[in-house]
Design an enzyme around this catalytic site. Structure first.
Site, PDB file in Angstrom:
ATOM      1  N   ASP A  44     -21.753  36.694  18.412  1.00  0.00           N
ATOM      2  CA  ASP A  44     -22.509  37.836  18.947  1.00  0.00           C
ATOM      3  C   ASP A  44     -21.824  39.160  18.609  1.00  0.00           C
ATOM      4  OD1 ASP A  44     -20.362  36.968  20.549  1.00  0.00           O
ATOM      5  OD2 ASP A  44     -21.239  37.723  22.409  1.00  0.00           O
ATOM      6  N   ALA A  83     -11.788  29.041  12.593  1.00  0.00           N
ATOM      7  CA  ALA A  83     -11.978  30.486  12.516  1.00  0.00           C
ATOM      8  C   ALA A  83     -10.733  31.195  13.002  1.00  0.00           C
ATOM      9  CB  ALA A  83     -13.170  30.913  13.384  1.00  0.00           C
ATOM     10  N   TYR A  97     -20.265  28.565  12.034  1.00  0.00           N
ATOM     11  CA  TYR A  97     -20.496  29.309  13.280  1.00  0.00           C
ATOM     12  C   TYR A  97     -20.180  30.790  13.101  1.00  0.00           C
ATOM     13  CZ  TYR A  97     -20.671  24.657  15.125  1.00  0.00           C
ATOM     14  OH  TYR A  97     -21.030  23.356  15.327  1.00  0.00           O
ATOM     15  N   ASP A 138      -3.870  23.607   5.736  1.00  0.00           N
ATOM     16  CA  ASP A 138      -3.798  24.975   6.237  1.00  0.00           C
ATOM     17  C   ASP A 138      -4.832  25.774   5.448  1.00  0.00           C
ATOM     18  OD1 ASP A 138      -3.294  27.668   6.706  1.00  0.00           O
ATOM     19  OD2 ASP A 138      -1.179  27.295   7.120  1.00  0.00           O
ATOM     20  N   LEU A 139      -5.805  26.292   6.150  1.00  0.00           N
ATOM     21  CA  LEU A 139      -6.952  26.908   5.486  1.00  0.00           C
ATOM     22  C   LEU A 139      -6.628  28.243   4.821  1.00  0.00           C
ATOM     23  CD1 LEU A 139      -9.537  25.996   8.266  1.00  0.00           C
ATOM     24  CD2 LEU A 139      -9.130  24.769   6.128  1.00  0.00           C
ATOM     25  N   TYR A 197     -12.782  41.518  13.784  1.00  0.00           N
ATOM     26  CA  TYR A 197     -13.260  40.143  13.974  1.00  0.00           C
ATOM     27  C   TYR A 197     -14.768  40.060  13.649  1.00  0.00           C
ATOM     28  CZ  TYR A 197     -14.907  35.974  16.491  1.00  0.00           C
ATOM     29  OH  TYR A 197     -15.522  34.793  16.830  1.00  0.00           O
TER      30      TYR A 197
END
Ligand SMILES: NC(=O)c1ccc[n+]([C@@H]2O[C@H](COP(=O)([O-])OP(=O)(O)OC[C@H]3O[C@@H](n4cnc5c(N)ncnc54)[C@H](OP(=O)(O)O)[C@@H]3O)[C@@H](O)[C@H]2O)c1
Length: 306
Positions: free
Chosen positions: A107, A65, A104, A41-42, A130
């Site tokens: 935009d 992400a 990653y 779990d990050l 975000y």
């Protein structure tokens, strides 16, 4: 070449599991994998550091992400941990043994006031949590001094999971009429293309340059051309009818963003100029329409399940 893939159960991660096997031995980590050695779990940054030190990969590809753009507005701490702090932890650890990181971004780091495709060196100005968290992640990763590439992409879709394509196909089967935003411009980019292009980029990047002297930084990577969400939806339904996926598509009506308020504001224009990535790594970006046709034919899913 040992590759540690983070976010292996995500939309992009699922395709990377397959495409990266062309570059090396892929170790796929997620929070629900049955492989205990790779389950992580990050949010637990100490566990991430342990995982990295145990695996000691030559390359980390971080497809994990916090991607819930609207939820991030009221859950900023979680978004910042995964999108901003984590890339710094990964970079600092991997730099310790001369490894490399591919990460990653989005935009949504731009404010959308431009009228031309954004290049990598143009001023950023995220409109929401975000975008701010993803921009911070680019910076924390770069600050570690690790060999890294940040691939900024946009409007990612596939036939798997929850994304604009699968949402449209579901709603199109349920409703006769759909209102879709027609004043946000971007480039639909398939997860299958992104995964294939990432493998090509990784192969060339790691082969052509020695550790420490590799080209680093931000690269824009999307399909070619641009449209609006309305244009994307219309094309999805045309293709769905042509291929018999939907017997009858709904009527699609263009609306302005003001008629579809969301917690997070989106950029009105987020088309990215991909010249640098294409020239540096020899990637060919397909037109978004032909790419949509390829995705809807199931081409990527057939290839990645073999
Ligand atoms: N989707 C888009 O339209 C878009 C546009 C521009 C850029 N991007 C960028 O492209 C990259 C890939 O996006 P995507 O569409 O593949 O996103 P996704 O489908 O949401 O996948 C993200 C993955 O990260 C994992 N993750 C999140 N928090 C975690 C945690 N605490 N521990 C372990 N795993 C965790 C998720 O795991 P769970 O499955 O367990 O939740 C999920 O598998 C991201 O960097 C994103 O910012 C995406």
């Amino acid at each position: 070449m040992k590759i540690l893939l983070l976010g292996a159960d995500g939309q992009l991660g699922g395709y990377l599991r397959h495409s990266l096997t062309a570059v090396g031995d892929v170790r796929a980590s997620s929070r629900s994998t049955t492989d205990e050695a790779l389950r992580c779990d990050l949010f637990d940054l100490a566990a991430v550091d342990d995982l990295l030190r145990r695996e000691r990969p030559d390359l980390v590809v971080n497809a994990a992400a916090y991607t819930a753009v609207d939820k991030a507005e009221s859950d900023a701490n979680a978004a910042m941990t995964i999108n901003a702090t984590l890339p710094g932890i990964i970079g600092a650890s991997v730099a310790g043994w001369g490894g490399a990181v591919i990460h990653y971004s989005t935009d949504y780091v731009f404010d959308g006031t431009a009228h031309h495709p954004y290049t990598e060196d143009e001023a950023t100005g995220p409109l929401g949590v975000y975008g701010r968290s993803k921009l911070a992640g680019e910076q924390t990763l770069a600050a570690t001094g690790v060999d890294h590439l940040v691939l900024r992409t946009a409007w990612v879709y596939s036939l798997r999971g929850r994304n604009f394509l699968t949402t449209m196909l579901r709603l199109g089967a349920e409703r006769d009429e759909l209102n879709v935003v027609d004043d946000q411009h971007g480039t639909p980019t398939s997860a299958g293309f992104l995964a294939k292009a990432t493998a090509q980029i990784a192969g060339k990047w790691l082969q052509d340059f020695r550790p420490g002297s590799r080209q680093r930084g931000v690269f824009h990577l999307t399909a070619a051309g641009d449209t609006t969400w309305y244009g994307f939806a219309k094309t999805i339904f045309e293709e769905a009818q042509a291929t018999g996926r939907l017997p009858k598509g709904p009527s699609v009506l263009p609306i302005g963003s003001a008629s579809y308020p969301t917690p997070a504001q989106r950029p009105a224009w987020s088309v990215l100029d991909t010249t640098k990535a294409l020239a540096s790594f020899g990637v060919v970006a397909p037109d978004w329409r032909s790419e949509l046709r390829k995705v809807m034919s199931g081409a990527y899913d057939a290839a990645s399940s073999t």
